[in-house]
Design an enzyme around this catalytic site. Structure first.
Site, PDB file in Angstrom:
ATOM      1  N   LYS A  90      -7.963   5.948   0.773  1.00 23.82           N
ATOM      2  CA  LYS A  90      -7.775   5.234   0.348  1.00 23.82           C
ATOM      3  C   LYS A  90      -9.279   3.761   1.306  1.00 23.82           C
ATOM      4  O   LYS A  90      -7.992   3.703   2.399  1.00 23.82           O
ATOM      5  CB  LYS A  90      -6.480   4.774   0.038  1.00 23.82           C
ATOM      6  N   GLY A 131       2.093  -7.907  -1.088  1.00 26.29           N
ATOM      7  CA  GLY A 131       3.357  -8.074  -0.924  1.00 26.29           C
ATOM      8  C   GLY A 131       3.179  -9.120  -1.323  1.00 26.29           C
ATOM      9  O   GLY A 131       4.741  -9.776  -1.338  1.00 26.29           O
TER      10      GLY A 131
END
Lengths: 76, 263
Positions: B105, B166
């Protein structure tokens, strides 16, 4: 004038940013064993080059080497 | 669609097949026991991990691999903390040596408070990693032009953010996510921004191939319960997408027939 190092002198390494002194002639395999790390769970970079596991035994450390020993931790 | 295809709703990335459409992160948990329990509950088969220095002053500290087995879960090493292509390549070469696989990733972030994907740096890093033999799942902005370019370069999955990392705000720009999905020939995952099960279901209803969740599970009051909720949300959203929702309409339409009423 710099003092010549004899082959009997300890090697001064930097491992994960910390200074470390090891016996001359030590291999990467020896260092990983000294540190009690599981070779299956870490990767080693020596002077910005990956050291493949297959080369741990044959790779002798040299004075001034900089090593990074990493593993996987939690991340997103 | 025949019966077999209905039953097998797996997805494929870089030649690897997965049944679960929920990918989970392993960061931010209070301890490794909770990490392991939540990942188990999520049903995920792929987990993201970070690469960091071994703590030499506490070498006996438990390791992630002892709790989340790489034999059971596909590890997806990330480039969190890398700000240049060189750093990303260096980090993932180490990950490849530690884990022995190429699927990674890529994420190159800009500074706080947005931590928004730095697309100029991401494009450079993607190019370098692909050249080095990596199979790159790439975290990116919800920009269809950049997404297409990444795909054309050879990235194996496109992972636009739903909202800042987040933030838990859910998919803020469904139109752009939809456009990215419609033009993509590789899997599209919403990565970042999911706050609760609804957000995961919503992303899947848009037609995403999978959703990547970390904070929303790890920081929930009960991570294991939230992991179950995310699993159910992803499944519900996927089923609804496949089922084909009714059109939205601006007027009511009675559910019960008006004929046969008693008089």
């Amino acid at each position: 004038m710099p003092v010549m190092k004899s082959i009997m002198d300890a090697l001064a390494l930097t491992v994960n940013g910390e200074p470390m002194s090891v016996a001359p002639g030590l291999s990467v395999a020896g260092l990983v064993a000294n540190l009690e790390l599981d070779t299956r769970k870490v990767a080693v970079e020596r002077n910005l080059e990956i050291v493949p596991r297959s080369a741990y035994e044959s790779t002798r450390l040299e004075d001034g080497d900089t090593l990074e020993i990493v593993h996987f931790i939690g991340g997103g | 669609m025949d019966g077999l295809m209905q039953a097998d709703d797996s997805w494929l990335v870089a030649g690897r097949r997965f049944s679960s459409r929920l990918v989970v992160g392993t960061g931010k948990y209070k301890d490794l026991e909770t990490t392991a329990a939540a990942i188990e509950a999520s049903g995920a088969e792929m987990v993201t991990v970070a690469v960091r220095r071994v703590n030499l002053s506490d070498r006996k500290a438990p390791m992630l691999q002892d709790y989340v087995s790489p034999a059971r879960y596909t590890y997806l090493p990330n480039t969190a903390g890398c700000f240049t292509a060189d750093e990303a390549v260096r980090t993932l070469r180490l990950a490849r040596e530690a884990g022995g696989w190429n699927l990674v990733k890529l994420e190159v972030l800009g500074p706080a408070p947005t931590l928004y994907p730095d697309m100029a740096a991401t494009l450079l890093a993607a190019e370098a990693l692909i050249k080095d033999g990596f199979e790159v799942m790439v975290y990116c902005s919800d920009d269809p032009v950049a997404a297409k370019r990444l795909e054309e370069m050879g990235c194996v999955a496109i992972m636009p953010l739903g909202a800042p990392i987040g933030s838990g705000l859910g998919v803020q720009n469904p139109l752009m996510i939809r456009m990215i999905i419609e033009q993509a020939k590789v899997p599209v995952l919403v990565d970042a921004g999911v706050g609760t099960a609804y957000d995961a279901a919503f992303a899947m209803e848009l037609g995403c191939d999978a959703v990547l969740v970390n904070s929303a599970i790890a920081m929930a009051d009960d991570p294991v319960l939230m992991a179950r909720a995310m699993k159910a949300g992803v499944e519900a959203g996927r089923l609804a997408y496949r089922a084909g929702r009714i059109p939205r309409r601006g007027e009511a339409s009675a559910s019960s027939p008006m004929s046969g009423l008693i008089r």
